[in-house]
Design a protein around this motif. Structure first.
Motif, PDB file in Angstrom:
ATOM      1  N   ARG A 178       7.613  44.264   6.105  1.00 42.36           N
ATOM      2  CA  ARG A 178       8.417  43.851   4.952  1.00 42.36           C
ATOM      3  C   ARG A 178       9.899  43.956   5.300  1.00 42.36           C
ATOM      4  O   ARG A 178      10.298  44.858   6.052  1.00 42.36           O
ATOM      5  CB  ARG A 178       8.106  44.746   3.737  1.00 42.36           C
ATOM      6  CG  ARG A 178       6.663  44.740   3.334  1.00 42.36           C
ATOM      7  CD  ARG A 178       6.304  43.537   2.468  1.00 42.36           C
ATOM      8  NE  ARG A 178       4.946  43.097   2.760  1.00 42.36           N
ATOM      9  CZ  ARG A 178       4.588  41.865   3.050  1.00 42.36           C
ATOM     10  NH1 ARG A 178       5.501  40.908   3.060  1.00 42.36           N
ATOM     11  NH2 ARG A 178       3.362  41.550   3.315  1.00 42.36           N
ATOM     12  N   CYS A 236       6.342  39.718   8.103  1.00 42.89           N
ATOM     13  CA  CYS A 236       5.422  38.850   7.354  1.00 42.89           C
ATOM     14  C   CYS A 236       5.979  37.431   7.238  1.00 42.89           C
ATOM     15  O   CYS A 236       7.018  37.213   6.619  1.00 42.89           O
ATOM     16  CB  CYS A 236       5.231  39.435   5.957  1.00 42.89           C
ATOM     17  SG  CYS A 236       4.363  38.322   4.843  1.00 42.89           S
ATOM     18  N   CYS A 381      -4.727  39.989   3.002  1.00 42.99           N
ATOM     19  CA  CYS A 381      -3.569  40.743   3.499  1.00 42.99           C
ATOM     20  C   CYS A 381      -3.783  42.218   3.226  1.00 42.99           C
ATOM     21  O   CYS A 381      -4.182  42.595   2.129  1.00 42.99           O
ATOM     22  CB  CYS A 381      -2.296  40.287   2.798  1.00 42.99           C
ATOM     23  SG  CYS A 381      -0.852  41.245   3.319  1.00 42.99           S
ATOM     24  N   TYR A 383      -1.179  44.328   3.971  1.00 39.07           N
ATOM     25  CA  TYR A 383       0.177  44.834   4.171  1.00 39.07           C
ATOM     26  C   TYR A 383       1.073  44.600   2.961  1.00 39.07           C
ATOM     27  O   TYR A 383       2.242  44.281   3.104  1.00 39.07           O
ATOM     28  CB  TYR A 383       0.785  44.191   5.426  1.00 39.07           C
ATOM     29  CG  TYR A 383      -0.120  44.254   6.630  1.00 39.07           C
ATOM     30  CD1 TYR A 383      -0.563  45.486   7.117  1.00 39.07           C
ATOM     31  CD2 TYR A 383      -0.551  43.101   7.276  1.00 39.07           C
ATOM     32  CE1 TYR A 383      -1.404  45.560   8.215  1.00 39.07           C
ATOM     33  CE2 TYR A 383      -1.388  43.158   8.376  1.00 39.07           C
ATOM     34  CZ  TYR A 383      -1.815  44.395   8.839  1.00 39.07           C
ATOM     35  OH  TYR A 383      -2.650  44.455   9.930  1.00 39.07           O
ATOM     36  N   ILE A 385       0.361  42.570   0.016  1.00 35.47           N
ATOM     37  CA  ILE A 385       0.228  41.378  -0.806  1.00 35.47           C
ATOM     38  C   ILE A 385      -1.129  41.418  -1.506  1.00 35.47           C
ATOM     39  O   ILE A 385      -2.151  41.665  -0.874  1.00 35.47           O
ATOM     40  CB  ILE A 385       0.339  40.096   0.049  1.00 35.47           C
ATOM     41  CG1 ILE A 385       1.660  40.087   0.807  1.00 35.47           C
ATOM     42  CG2 ILE A 385       0.211  38.854  -0.833  1.00 35.47           C
ATOM     43  CD1 ILE A 385       2.880  40.244  -0.030  1.00 35.47           C
ATOM     44  N   CYS A 432       3.965  38.482  11.637  1.00 35.83           N
ATOM     45  CA  CYS A 432       2.550  38.585  11.276  1.00 35.83           C
ATOM     46  C   CYS A 432       2.150  37.258  10.640  1.00 35.83           C
ATOM     47  O   CYS A 432       2.863  36.732   9.784  1.00 35.83           O
ATOM     48  CB  CYS A 432       2.332  39.719  10.277  1.00 35.83           C
ATOM     49  SG  CYS A 432       0.626  39.789   9.658  1.00 35.83           S
ATOM     50  N   CYS A 435      -3.018  36.343   7.730  1.00 37.34           N
ATOM     51  CA  CYS A 435      -3.800  35.721   6.662  1.00 37.34           C
ATOM     52  C   CYS A 435      -4.097  34.252   6.980  1.00 37.34           C
ATOM     53  O   CYS A 435      -4.965  33.643   6.362  1.00 37.34           O
ATOM     54  CB  CYS A 435      -3.111  35.877   5.312  1.00 37.34           C
ATOM     55  SG  CYS A 435      -1.400  35.384   5.314  1.00 37.34           S
TER      56      CYS A 435
END
Ligand code: SF4
Length: 458
Positions: A178, A236, A381, A383, A385, A432, A435
């Motif tokens: 993030r 992300c 996700c 991380y 979300i 990343c 997803c």
């Protein structure tokens, strides 16, 4: 998602600046908002369910004097949407009291919770964030060492601002999932999830808090240390696709520009003969502008969005689907008789897109060609979300043609993973994309239940 903010200043009204900072970060969480302020001795926290503008009033802000403030806007990924889970949370430990706001999600929270509870630590909430606060609060080492030792225990995503003994602290996980940015306002230091919050309070952007880094601001100024080694960065990429505000710079790249380039790439990868390009407001608009630019098909607004529908808004019942979508969008006459290219940033659950396509057809569109400026979301996700269940992801078990049929479009195409990557201008090994690709940068738990630490209903 969540937004975090922090400021230390002996001259300025820190609670008011935190309020403005949170206002800029409203898009990162609309369920709850909070500010914690310290005047060196007394620590005061104000938290409310709902939007920033509703959570605080003038009187309350005036009653929050101090030199250090942190703030949080909440979007729940662990724990229910209730007042007790609003942040900043406060944890009183053996060594110190910690006020903390967290953006992200821990993947090893079970073992850490068990360990803390086994040691007799009382956890007041269902939040993974409280585990972070509790680990720092019980460690008798100097503050920066306690934070570093805590970071070494955490796995997953965390961008954190904290307030401890009059010191502003911020730290970011070693993958940097993030965003977290450091800014300067005169002599004072400001930290925020996104640069748009620094802009609003008039601070200059200095740099990102680095993955694995802890920074802290006390009466002597700014200090920084690499608390845990950072191997591979994994910012992300969904921040560029959808989450971040278009006027923010994430990973040094302006988000709006990245979205326009995604639309341009999409037009090259999936051209179509049509009369009008429209964006699904607001997040589909920059990519629609890019698609129009690259294809030469005119762009215009054709859907008007009600911008005041928050996540906490009372939702219509199941049978009132029509009202559900009408609460958010209404089409203009512009679409009548036209072959429409409808550009959106992503399809997660697919229900909204299906209803939007039907709405455009009902309004007289001759054809609706859906173009998505990211690849199919096929995997959850872990991380930070809230899309943890693969069964909820419309594209997880459908081909593109099956997705086209699912949403009822004339045609449907997604941007390729390479196209999305190129549009961000960031190196592939710095983000990343799990997803979209199922390649997670960390080990991940088999299944995550958002409310797993909440008490069972009586
Ligand atoms: S899995 Fe997707 S949403 Fe989650 S951090 Fe990675 S790219 Fe972002």
């Amino acid at each position: 998602m969540c937004g975090v903010f922090g400021i230390r200043s002996e001259e300025r009204d820190v609670s008011r600046l935190a309020y403005f900072g949170l206002f800029a970060l409203q898009h990162r969480g609309q369920e709850a908002a909070g500010i914690a302020v310290s005047d060196g001795g007394r620590l005061t926290v104000l938290r409310e369910i709902g939007l920033v503008a509703h959570a605080f009033d003038e009187q309350q802000l005036q009653a929050l004097p101090g030199e250090v403030a942190i703030g949080h806007t909440r979007y729940s990924t662990t724990g229910a949407n209730k007042w007790a889970n609003a942040q900043p949370l406060i944890h009183h430990g053996r060594a110190r009291t910690v006020a903390l706001g967290h953006n992200g999600n821990l993947v090893n929270v079970e073992e850490l919770r068990d360990e803390l509870i086994g040691d007799g630590v009382k956890l007041a909430s269902g939040l993974d964030s409280e585990v972070i606060a509790a680990l720092i609060a019980r460690d008798p080492a100097p503050l920066a060492d306690a934070v570093a030792a805590t970071m070494a225990r955490l796995e997953g995503a965390y961008s954190v601002t904290a307030l401890v003994d009059g010191t502003l602290v911020a730290f970011r996980d070693p993958f940097g999932f993030r965003p977290l940015t450091l800014g300067q306002l005169g002599e004072d230091w400001v930290i925020a999830s996104e640069t748009c919050a620094l802009d609003l309070v008039g601070a200059d952007v200095v740099r990102d808090v680095q993955p694995g880094e802890v920074v802290w601001v006390d009466e002597e100024g700014l200090h920084a240390a690499q608390a845990v080694p950072s191997g591979r960065n994994a910012l992300c990429i969904f921040e560029h696709v959808y989450f971040a505000r278009p006027d923010s710079r994430v990973g040094g790249v302006e988000v709006h520009g990245a979205r326009v380039r995604m639309g341009e790439r999409l037009a090259e990868e999936a051209p179509v003969e049509a009369d009008l390009v429209i964006g699904i407001p607001d997040s589909g608009t920059p990519a629609a502008i890019g698609f129009s630019k690259a294809s030469g098909i005119p762009f215009n607004e054709a859907l008007i969005k009600n911008r005041y529908v928050a996540r906490t808004f009372i939702q219509p019942e199941q049978g009132m689907r029509e009202q559900g979508i009408r609460m958010k969008f209404n089409p203009l006459d512009e679409v009548e008789g036209k072959r429409i290219v409808a550009v959106d940033d992503s399809i997660v659950r697919g229900n909204t897109m299906r209803q939007l396509v039907q709405m455009l057809l009902d309004a007289g569109a001759a054809e609706v060609h859906v173009r998505i400026s990211s690849p199919p979301v096929v995997s959850p996700c872990f991380y930070g979300i809230d899309m943890a269940d693969e069964d909820e992801l419309a594209a997880a078990h459908r081909s593109v043609e099956e997705m086209r049929a699912h949403v009822g479009a004339t045609s449907l195409h997604y941007l390729s993973v390479d196209g999305m990557q190129a549009a961000t201008t960031l190196p592939e090994d710095s983000v990343c994309r799990a997803c979209f690709t199922r390649n997670y940068p960390t080990s991940v738990p088999p299944k995550v239940e958002k409310l797993r630490f909440e008490p069972a209903p009586a």
